[in-house]
Design a protein around this motif. Structure first.
Motif, PDB file in Angstrom:
ATOM      1  N   HIS A  98       0.839  -1.208   0.000  1.00  0.00           N
ATOM      2  CA  HIS A  98       0.000   0.000   0.000  1.00  0.00           C
ATOM      3  C   HIS A  98       0.872   1.255   0.000  1.00  0.00           C
ATOM      4  N   SER A  99       1.877   1.282   0.863  1.00  0.00           N
ATOM      5  CA  SER A  99       2.740   2.472   0.941  1.00  0.00           C
ATOM      6  C   SER A  99       3.423   2.735  -0.391  1.00  0.00           C
ATOM      7  N   HIS A 100       3.920   1.681  -1.037  1.00  0.00           N
ATOM      8  CA  HIS A 100       4.614   1.876  -2.315  1.00  0.00           C
ATOM      9  C   HIS A 100       3.671   2.442  -3.374  1.00  0.00           C
ATOM     10  N   LEU A 101       2.456   1.923  -3.407  1.00  0.00           N
ATOM     11  CA  LEU A 101       1.503   2.405  -4.412  1.00  0.00           C
ATOM     12  C   LEU A 101       1.087   3.849  -4.131  1.00  0.00           C
ATOM     13  N   MET A 102       0.899   4.190  -2.846  1.00  0.00           N
ATOM     14  CA  MET A 102       0.509   5.566  -2.499  1.00  0.00           C
ATOM     15  C   MET A 102       1.622   6.549  -2.858  1.00  0.00           C
ATOM     16  N   GLN A 103       2.862   6.141  -2.629  1.00  0.00           N
ATOM     17  CA  GLN A 103       3.984   7.023  -2.971  1.00  0.00           C
ATOM     18  C   GLN A 103       3.996   7.302  -4.468  1.00  0.00           C
ATOM     19  N   LYS A 104       3.678   6.288  -5.265  1.00  0.00           N
ATOM     20  CA  LYS A 104       3.634   6.501  -6.715  1.00  0.00           C
ATOM     21  C   LYS A 104       2.488   7.428  -7.093  1.00  0.00           C
ATOM     22  N   LEU A 105       1.313   7.175  -6.476  1.00  0.00           N
ATOM     23  CA  LEU A 105       0.125   7.956  -6.845  1.00  0.00           C
ATOM     24  C   LEU A 105       0.295   9.426  -6.475  1.00  0.00           C
ATOM     25  N   PHE A 106       0.803   9.675  -5.257  1.00  0.00           N
ATOM     26  CA  PHE A 106       0.905  11.056  -4.767  1.00  0.00           C
ATOM     27  C   PHE A 106       2.291  11.643  -5.012  1.00  0.00           C
ATOM     28  N   LYS A 107       3.155  10.879  -5.690  1.00  0.00           N
ATOM     29  CA  LYS A 107       4.508  11.359  -6.014  1.00  0.00           C
ATOM     30  C   LYS A 107       5.248  11.825  -4.756  1.00  0.00           C
ATOM     31  N   MET A 108       5.108  11.041  -3.688  1.00  0.00           N
ATOM     32  CA  MET A 108       5.808  11.353  -2.438  1.00  0.00           C
ATOM     33  C   MET A 108       7.144  10.616  -2.440  1.00  0.00           C
ATOM     34  N   ALA A 109       8.098  11.162  -1.677  1.00  0.00           N
ATOM     35  CA  ALA A 109       9.381  10.476  -1.500  1.00  0.00           C
ATOM     36  C   ALA A 109       9.142   9.182  -0.721  1.00  0.00           C
TER      37      ALA A 109
ATOM     38  N   GLU B 226      -1.953  17.841   2.849  1.00  0.00           N
ATOM     39  CA  GLU B 226      -1.710  17.801   4.298  1.00  0.00           C
ATOM     40  C   GLU B 226      -0.431  17.036   4.625  1.00  0.00           C
ATOM     41  N   MET B 227      -0.125  16.000   3.836  1.00  0.00           N
ATOM     42  CA  MET B 227       1.126  15.264   4.096  1.00  0.00           C
ATOM     43  C   MET B 227       2.342  16.161   3.923  1.00  0.00           C
ATOM     44  N   LYS B 228       2.287  17.045   2.936  1.00  0.00           N
ATOM     45  CA  LYS B 228       3.460  17.889   2.676  1.00  0.00           C
ATOM     46  C   LYS B 228       3.779  18.796   3.860  1.00  0.00           C
ATOM     47  N   THR B 229       2.792  19.112   4.678  1.00  0.00           N
ATOM     48  CA  THR B 229       3.060  19.955   5.843  1.00  0.00           C
ATOM     49  C   THR B 229       3.822  19.184   6.923  1.00  0.00           C
ATOM     50  N   GLY B 230       3.758  17.852   6.873  1.00  0.00           N
ATOM     51  CA  GLY B 230       4.368  17.041   7.933  1.00  0.00           C
ATOM     52  C   GLY B 230       3.492  16.894   9.157  1.00  0.00           C
ATOM     53  N   PHE B 231       2.354  17.614   9.190  1.00  0.00           N
ATOM     54  CA  PHE B 231       1.503  17.666  10.382  1.00  0.00           C
ATOM     55  C   PHE B 231       0.434  16.570  10.402  1.00  0.00           C
ATOM     56  N   GLY B 232       0.367  15.751   9.347  1.00  0.00           N
ATOM     57  CA  GLY B 232      -0.674  14.722   9.311  1.00  0.00           C
ATOM     58  C   GLY B 232      -1.981  15.279   8.796  1.00  0.00           C
ATOM     59  N   TRP B 233      -3.062  14.504   8.989  1.00  0.00           N
ATOM     60  CA  TRP B 233      -4.319  14.793   8.317  1.00  0.00           C
ATOM     61  C   TRP B 233      -5.397  15.344   9.236  1.00  0.00           C
ATOM     62  N   ILE B 234      -6.037  16.381   8.798  1.00  0.00           N
ATOM     63  CA  ILE B 234      -7.269  16.858   9.449  1.00  0.00           C
ATOM     64  C   ILE B 234      -8.403  16.746   8.423  1.00  0.00           C
ATOM     65  N   ASN B 235      -8.330  17.519   7.352  1.00  0.00           N
ATOM     66  CA  ASN B 235      -9.401  17.520   6.347  1.00  0.00           C
ATOM     67  C   ASN B 235      -9.489  16.192   5.595  1.00  0.00           C
ATOM     68  N   ALA B 236      -8.374  15.480   5.445  1.00  0.00           N
ATOM     69  CA  ALA B 236      -8.367  14.242   4.654  1.00  0.00           C
ATOM     70  C   ALA B 236      -8.999  13.071   5.380  1.00  0.00           C
ATOM     71  N   LYS B 237      -9.257  13.201   6.676  1.00  0.00           N
ATOM     72  CA  LYS B 237      -9.695  12.050   7.454  1.00  0.00           C
ATOM     73  C   LYS B 237     -10.915  12.360   8.321  1.00  0.00           C
ATOM     74  N   PRO B 238     -12.112  12.309   7.741  1.00  0.00           N
ATOM     75  CA  PRO B 238     -13.340  12.410   8.544  1.00  0.00           C
ATOM     76  C   PRO B 238     -13.515  11.133   9.367  1.00  0.00           C
ATOM     77  N   PRO B 239     -14.552  11.061  10.221  1.00  0.00           N
ATOM     78  CA  PRO B 239     -14.705   9.888  11.084  1.00  0.00           C
ATOM     79  C   PRO B 239     -14.798   8.567  10.310  1.00  0.00           C
ATOM     80  N   CYS B 240     -14.254   7.521  10.916  1.00  0.00           N
ATOM     81  CA  CYS B 240     -14.293   6.158  10.381  1.00  0.00           C
ATOM     82  C   CYS B 240     -15.640   5.496  10.686  1.00  0.00           C
ATOM     83  N   SER B 241     -15.900   4.403   9.955  1.00  0.00           N
ATOM     84  CA  SER B 241     -16.995   3.482  10.292  1.00  0.00           C
ATOM     85  C   SER B 241     -16.392   2.193  10.834  1.00  0.00           C
TER      86      SER B 241
END
Lengths: 327, 327
Positions: free
Chosen positions: A88-99, A176-191
């Motif tokens: 999952h991490s490898h695929l997300m890095q490709k999708l979001f072009k993260m290091a 939000e990842m680029k800030t290094g601060f983690g997610w607020i808007n990207a993560k509403p409540p889970c089910s």
């Protein structure tokens, strides 16, 4: 043992003990009014809850309807979500072009824990433009965990297993990842699926503090993924020790695995749309699958290999939130 | 109006109404047993609490000892900490060699909220090697906030102001930031000054949803900083709207400003050690000031210009935690 929480008009609901086949239940009120209550004194509560479970198994109690249950903990003091499936991490890095991130330590963020949606209620979100995605995960619930314990010491604090849909808004994720601060808007409540189970309910499918079972994900009725939970780069005991390195964890803390993902994703599919989009980008040059639309439905369930139920299904729709103001 | 929480053997303590001079108090029990309780029905509770406040101001009640109070909310369902002082962000980027962040959106992370330490209790931390630092901040507590509201609509949800010491472990900070997932190990529980105040208590010093008062910080008895709270790049109303973009905020959510910092930091000093180290690195090529040692004491207090108290002081020591295992 299997536990669930039924609505009673209060934020934390009523704890019930559920039969193995999820057909019957009995209020746990004589032992603990709520699951949080039980977790705060688990060592004393567990044997008594298991006595009730034996009675339910023997036919006592009343019919149980998983679709009526709240999340096992409708709110919790802490929700820490890992991301420990390497594919999952490898695929997300490709999708979001993260290091690429070096995994000497588990990835983990703290998310909103004041609300966990039930498995069937509509999920209110503000806009389809936000890249609405599901994320199928497994999770654990701990009793009180002291600061600084080892992974080996953490094993005994894993009291319950749960199955989670960690709703994600993908357009916010890389911002939000680029800030290094983690997610607020990207993560509403889970089910959360309706039933929390003790690890022994999984038998040989609870191995090395991992859920060794496929998570079947269906989107609008169509098969989407059935990745197995076992391929975690860190076990849940290691996630506990990581989280507790500089803080104690209060009873009722929920820790998630992150999106279940397997190296052979082209065969087993995925547990979130973003991952499928990343695979499409790899294979065809660009993503083809859209994120969710209002009215879309996602269903997730992990069962034992013979089909007997564990957590019950998450099965719900996303809908447009009645927002207080247009934004 | 000023409110505090006294210990009573329960996790949430007893709500008391405190006199302006912090000398007297009266239990708020007839109105609300706890501050969380009051916040969940603030519109009805506030007028009655103000009646009690008038009686305390007239001499009723009993002596109040701020050093005995718990944090106003000893635990909360959500703690969202901003970082909106530009001078602080610039200095941190230099110290940790991070890429500059463009501030179209406020920086914000979700932190541990199951525990807020009182203003005087010892702060247990596992190791001096972790770079123990204080961070002086202001914060707000809201009542229930709907998803998607505007900053203008958010103003009325700012019910109480608090003064916070956001403990930080600096060696983990850049490691965790690089993951993009925010902080777990770098951010143990915060401490909170004993008294929460309604915004009107600040008079003209509550401006544009900012605290326009200096925060006096003393480390082991020596003056360390007195930066003014006003220079926030975003006001608290904008922080609320940002946080609530894709989630509602439950009553009792606490939102922090991030480390109070001013552009003229060489004159006013700093509210955390990391910032002083960054200034030393700029001026002398490398940091000179060490982080905290066990037994060190930090004191923080913001008062009105005439010296009359508001939140009371945070004044406490860091000590070595009795960890469950050596790590």
């Amino acid at each position: 043992m299997k536990l669930a929480t039924l609505p009673n008009g209060t934020p934390d609901g009523t704890l019930v003990v559920v039969s193995r086949d999820l057909q019957r239940c009995m209020p746990a009120t004589p032992v603990a009014a709520t699951l949080q209550d039980a977790l705060e004194r688990w060592e004393k509560a567990e044997p008594k809850l298991r006595e009730l479970a034996a009675r339910v198994e023997a036919g006592a109690g009343e019919p149980f309807d998983p679709s009526r249950a709240l999340a096992p903990l409708p709110r919790a003091w802490q929700w820490l979500d890992g991301s420990v499936y390497d594919s999952h991490s490898h695929l997300m890095q490709k999708l979001f072009k993260m290091a690429p991130v070096v995994h000497e330590r588990p990835l983990m963020y703290q998310g909103v824990s004041d609300t966990f949606l039930s498995s069937t209620e509509d999920v209110p979100l503000p806009s389809e433009e936000h890249g609405i995605d599901f994320e199928g995960e497994f999770g654990i619930i701990v009793d009180q965990v002291p600061m600084g314990l080892t992974p080996e010491q953490a094993v005994g604090h894993i009291r319950l297993l749960v199955q989670i849909n960690d709703w994600s808004l993908r357009t916010f994720a890389p911002i939000e990842m680029k800030t290094g601060f983690g997610w607020i808007n990207a993560k509403p409540p889970c089910s959360v699926a309706p039933v929390a189970v003790t690890p022994d309910e999984l038998g040989e499918h609870w191995r090395n503090c991992r859920v060794a079972l496929p998570l079947e994900v269906r989107w609008n009725g169509k098969q989407f993924g059935q990745a197995d939970g076992y391929q975690m780069g860190f076990g849940f005991h290691e996630l506990i020790a990581h989280a507790a390195r500089t803080r104690r964890l209060v009873a009722g803390t929920i820790i998630g695995s992150g999106t279940v993902s397997n190296e052979n994703y082209r065969e087993v599919g995925s547990s979130c749309i973003a991952e499928r989009r990343a695979i499409e980008a790899l294979d065809q040059g660009e993503p083809a699958t859209s994120y969710m639309h209002f009215g879309d439905r996602v269903r997730m369930e992990a069962t034992l290999p013979d089909g007997s139920p564990l957590f019950g299904p998450v099965d719900q729709r996303v809908v447009k939130a009645a927002t207080a103001a247009a934004r």
